[in-house]
Structure formats: C-alpha cells, structure tokens
Design a protein around this motif. Sequence first.
Motif, PDB file in Angstrom:
ATOM      1  N   ASN A   1      26.045 -25.720  49.228  1.00  0.00           N
ATOM      2  CA  ASN A   1      25.984 -27.005  49.003  1.00  0.00           C
ATOM      3  C   ASN A   1      24.365 -27.508  49.751  1.00  0.00           C
ATOM      4  N   ALA A   2      24.109 -26.987  51.468  1.00  0.00           N
ATOM      5  CA  ALA A   2      23.455 -27.497  52.005  1.00  0.00           C
ATOM      6  C   ALA A   2      22.592 -25.942  51.905  1.00  0.00           C
ATOM      7  N   GLY A   3      23.102 -24.728  51.788  1.00  0.00           N
ATOM      8  CA  GLY A   3      22.274 -23.725  51.986  1.00  0.00           C
ATOM      9  C   GLY A   3      21.803 -23.085  50.398  1.00  0.00           C
ATOM     10  N   LEU A   4      22.152 -21.914  50.369  1.00  0.00           N
ATOM     11  CA  LEU A   4      21.657 -20.712  49.549  1.00  0.00           C
ATOM     12  C   LEU A   4      22.395 -20.857  48.706  1.00  0.00           C
ATOM     13  N   GLY A   5      23.911 -21.090  48.645  1.00  0.00           N
ATOM     14  CA  GLY A   5      24.689 -20.175  47.751  1.00  0.00           C
ATOM     15  C   GLY A   5      24.695 -20.609  46.574  1.00  0.00           C
ATOM     16  N   ARG A   6      24.023 -21.815  45.865  1.00  0.00           N
ATOM     17  CA  ARG A   6      24.645 -21.607  44.770  1.00  0.00           C
ATOM     18  C   ARG A   6      22.643 -21.595  43.919  1.00  0.00           C
ATOM     19  N   TRP A   7      22.032 -20.926  45.316  1.00  0.00           N
ATOM     20  CA  TRP A   7      20.403 -20.302  43.770  1.00  0.00           C
ATOM     21  C   TRP A   7      20.865 -18.871  43.590  1.00  0.00           C
ATOM     22  N   SER A   8      19.638 -18.788  42.317  1.00  0.00           N
ATOM     23  CA  SER A   8      20.423 -17.193  41.910  1.00  0.00           C
ATOM     24  C   SER A   8      19.237 -16.915  42.946  1.00  0.00           C
ATOM     25  N   ASP A   9      19.026 -15.437  42.220  1.00  0.00           N
ATOM     26  CA  ASP A   9      17.869 -14.397  43.725  1.00  0.00           C
ATOM     27  C   ASP A   9      16.635 -14.743  42.642  1.00  0.00           C
ATOM     28  N   GLU A  10      16.800 -15.116  41.468  1.00  0.00           N
ATOM     29  CA  GLU A  10      15.851 -15.285  40.709  1.00  0.00           C
ATOM     30  C   GLU A  10      15.389 -16.911  41.393  1.00  0.00           C
ATOM     31  N   ASP A  11      16.624 -18.033  41.823  1.00  0.00           N
ATOM     32  CA  ASP A  11      15.939 -19.138  42.198  1.00  0.00           C
ATOM     33  C   ASP A  11      14.962 -19.273  43.335  1.00  0.00           C
TER      34      ASP A  11
ATOM     35  N   ARG B   1      13.555 -16.261  45.045  1.00  0.00           N
ATOM     36  CA  ARG B   1      12.053 -15.675  44.543  1.00  0.00           C
ATOM     37  C   ARG B   1      11.081 -16.878  43.798  1.00  0.00           C
ATOM     38  N   THR B   2      11.587 -17.078  42.942  1.00  0.00           N
ATOM     39  CA  THR B   2      10.300 -18.133  42.566  1.00  0.00           C
ATOM     40  C   THR B   2       9.761 -19.444  43.575  1.00  0.00           C
ATOM     41  N   PHE B   3      11.416 -19.541  44.244  1.00  0.00           N
ATOM     42  CA  PHE B   3      10.745 -20.855  45.288  1.00  0.00           C
ATOM     43  C   PHE B   3       9.785 -20.206  46.311  1.00  0.00           C
ATOM     44  N   LEU B   4      10.100 -19.130  46.707  1.00  0.00           N
ATOM     45  CA  LEU B   4       8.614 -17.833  48.116  1.00  0.00           C
ATOM     46  C   LEU B   4       7.572 -18.072  47.032  1.00  0.00           C
ATOM     47  N   LYS B   5       7.650 -17.981  45.608  1.00  0.00           N
ATOM     48  CA  LYS B   5       6.319 -17.606  45.303  1.00  0.00           C
ATOM     49  C   LYS B   5       5.640 -18.858  45.710  1.00  0.00           C
ATOM     50  N   THR B   6       6.545 -20.059  44.273  1.00  0.00           N
ATOM     51  CA  THR B   6       5.584 -21.482  43.748  1.00  0.00           C
ATOM     52  C   THR B   6       6.109 -22.784  45.120  1.00  0.00           C
ATOM     53  N   GLY B   7       7.295 -22.562  45.550  1.00  0.00           N
ATOM     54  CA  GLY B   7       7.263 -23.755  46.568  1.00  0.00           C
ATOM     55  C   GLY B   7       8.318 -25.200  45.760  1.00  0.00           C
ATOM     56  N   ALA B   8       8.443 -24.310  44.045  1.00  0.00           N
ATOM     57  CA  ALA B   8       9.636 -25.420  43.685  1.00  0.00           C
ATOM     58  C   ALA B   8      10.441 -24.252  42.756  1.00  0.00           C
ATOM     59  N   ASN B   9      11.711 -25.180  42.608  1.00  0.00           N
ATOM     60  CA  ASN B   9      12.591 -24.402  41.615  1.00  0.00           C
ATOM     61  C   ASN B   9      13.518 -25.446  40.798  1.00  0.00           C
TER      62      ASN B   9
END
Length: 434
Positions: free
Chosen positions: A241-251, A253-261
């Motif tokens: 919930n509060a972590g990255l458990g629901r984020w995919s690898d692509e999510d 990588r997109t966040f680190l590159k663009t700051g949003a997903n």
Amino acid sequence: MKNMLKGLGAALCVALPFLAQAPADAATPAVAGAADQALVQRGAYLAQLGDCAACHTAPKGKPFAGGLPMNTPMGRIYVTNITPDAQTGIGGYTEADFARALREGVAKDGHNLYPAMPYPSYAKVNDDDVKALYAFFMHGVAPVQQANRESDIKWPLNMRWPLMFWNMAFLQKGAYRDKPGKDVAWNRGAYLVQGLGHCGSCHTPRGVAFQESALDESGSAFLSGALLDGWFASNLTGEHNAGLGRWSDEDLRTFLKTGANRHASAFGAMTSVINNSTQALSDQDIAAMSAYLKSLPPVGGNGAAVYTYDPQATKVSLDRPANDAGARVYTAFCMHCHGVDGRGFAPMLAPLAGNPNVLAKDASSLINVTLNGTGDLVINGVPSPFPMPGFAAVLDDKQIADVLSFVRAGWNNGAPAVGAAEVAKLRQSTQAGR
C-alpha cells in the motif's frame, strides 16, 4: 530518493574543530592542465548520480559553490563550497583528501563533517568512481571564490569532536562488494542505491544518534520510509500500500526518469532528485536500480489488505458537500485537478486514490505539500505544466486537516485522519523565515 535528505538530530552529531590533522600524503593537489576528458565526463555522470548539485548549489547560486541552508533541531547549517577554488573550495585537496572527505566525512584540515553529508553511503563508492569524481570536480567544475558560512548552531552543540565517536560506532568502511548469488543488474542496482544514490539517507528511519537504522537490505528497516525536515520520504520496499508493491518494474523506471507515473508524482525533495539526478541516468542504470528496489521484501505496512479502488462512499460525499467539511474544501480547491473519482489525470496530475503517499501512516508530506506546494519537475528542460500550488495563505489549519482527512479516507484509501494541530506544527516549522 534523495532528495535528500536533509536535517540533523541528536546531540552526538555536534561539532568543534577536530584537532588531529589529515595524515600526510605524498600526492599533490590537482593542478590546472589537461585531464583525461573521458574520466572527467564519467565523473560528471557520477556527480549527477549522487545528486551533488542538489545540496551544494544554492538557489540562484553558482554550481557547487555551496551556501544552501539546512535546518536541524539544533540550528541551521550551510552546505560547503566544493568547486576547485584554492582558497574557499577544495582546490587544495589531493585525491586522497577528497576520498577521505567523501567516504569518511573528514575534511582536509581534519575537522569532521556533519552526516548531513551522506558519507556513510558514499563509503561504498569504489576507487575507480572516486577517481572519476575527483577528476570532474578538479577539471570539470568552474572555481568559485565563495567563503563557507559558519553554522547557526550555538556552543556547545556546535562542537564537532563527538562525530569522531559517531563514526566509530556507525560508519562502515569499505567499498560495496557484489553479493554472491545475485546477477549483474541486481548488484549494480544495489551499488547505486546504497552508495552514490544514497537513497537510505532519506528513506531509512534514523536511530537516537541520527544514524541510519540499516545501510542495506540485511536490515529490516532499510528504505522503509522516514520523516526528515518536514517530509516523509516514502517506503521503497515491496509493501503493497504505502510502498512499491503495486508498482511494476516499468512503473518504477518511468518514475525515476520522469518523476510521475500512474500511481504518484514526485514532490518536495524528490523533485530535486528527479531534476538533477535520476532523469539523466542511463536506461541500464535505471533498470538496475529498479531491479534492486523491486527485490526488497515488504516492510512497514499496517496489516491492511492490498488497496482496491472503491469510489461509492466518496461520490456520495462529493454529491452533498454541505454535509462534509473536507468534501467542501475538496470540491472548491482540489477536484478540478484530482477529479471527482480521485484518479487525477496521471501522469500530469497525480492520483489520490491508492497513492502510496496518501496511504502512508505519516501524513507529513501531504500536509507540507498542501501548505507549501512543490517546485516544478523539469524533464528534458521542460517544466511540468501543473505543479502543486501551496494553500498556506488560502486555507486555515482546520480546513487543511479536513480536506486531507477526507482524501485519506476517500476512495477506499483507509488512512488515518489528520488533525489541525499537526497542520499548525508543520505550518510553523516550514513557514518560518519565508
């Protein structure tokens, strides 16, 4: 993930000039001349990876000339000049001096640095990368004559000698070593996250002496989220919930590159990390960091089931906002960006439904960003069109508490309510001196 980052606590981390001098070294300081440009270029990349500019460049200041204020419970400190100016910067440093300051937190003249400089993380940087960084700061940065400013911390809390004992207790010397049984990408990601990326400096809870509770994945608290300088740096483990458990690898990588997903947008100190650091990293390094972070087991959850979206109860409140103080504020100030459904218009406008920052137990970041807004994400030179504005001058403490309680309960978020006293406390601490 830095973003980091910033603030100090604990009387142990206090200061007086450390009397012992740096050991004599036969090497001489770098002098002007031809440097290996490939090495300088690699050092420039590593300096971006370490987000050195975020701390060592003041707003409207010259690159790496220092002067940025950092608030601590004991007073304000000011970041130092790390340009190659011989009088006020690090132009007189040999490579050995530079390595010692970077990895051990001891300046050329022997005084100890505050651990706001993340040298416990930089201790893991290997010799080749230290050499490249040294080449960059000596030959790739313009010298700036700007004297360092003394901290505002009063005696006796400004004594530095106790940091010698702090280092004995908490500094783990030695460059990162690849973990057996892990592939190349995982080990590269671990090296970047734990070392130059210094993600733990902000995202790992601190102990009573302001030491990070864990420096790698062997400690259960590592990257589980932490409160620092008015922001709650997010949980980066696999917590669902509060972590990255629901984020995919692509999510990720997109966040680190663009700051949003589709889950969240960067704000606060993380904006600087995206702007100055992660967007410039190679796809290979971003993939390695994501692979490592996605391997971390879940830590720090509250036992709640995996978040599922449910708009019904919230829709009823928004249909009749007169009956709900939080719904009234949301309808007037928030709904046009974040939507009736709470899903925003990702990635341009952040969702609130299921957003890990909304679901976090600590609401400090939500309060802070509502009060003060956030700086622009600037990706490839283009500022984000819809940065979060601040509402400190528009909404009182109760109104902000009401709307954040509404958001944290809405769309099945199920997070605890926010009190007006919490808002008042952060208002006072973040608005001081504005």
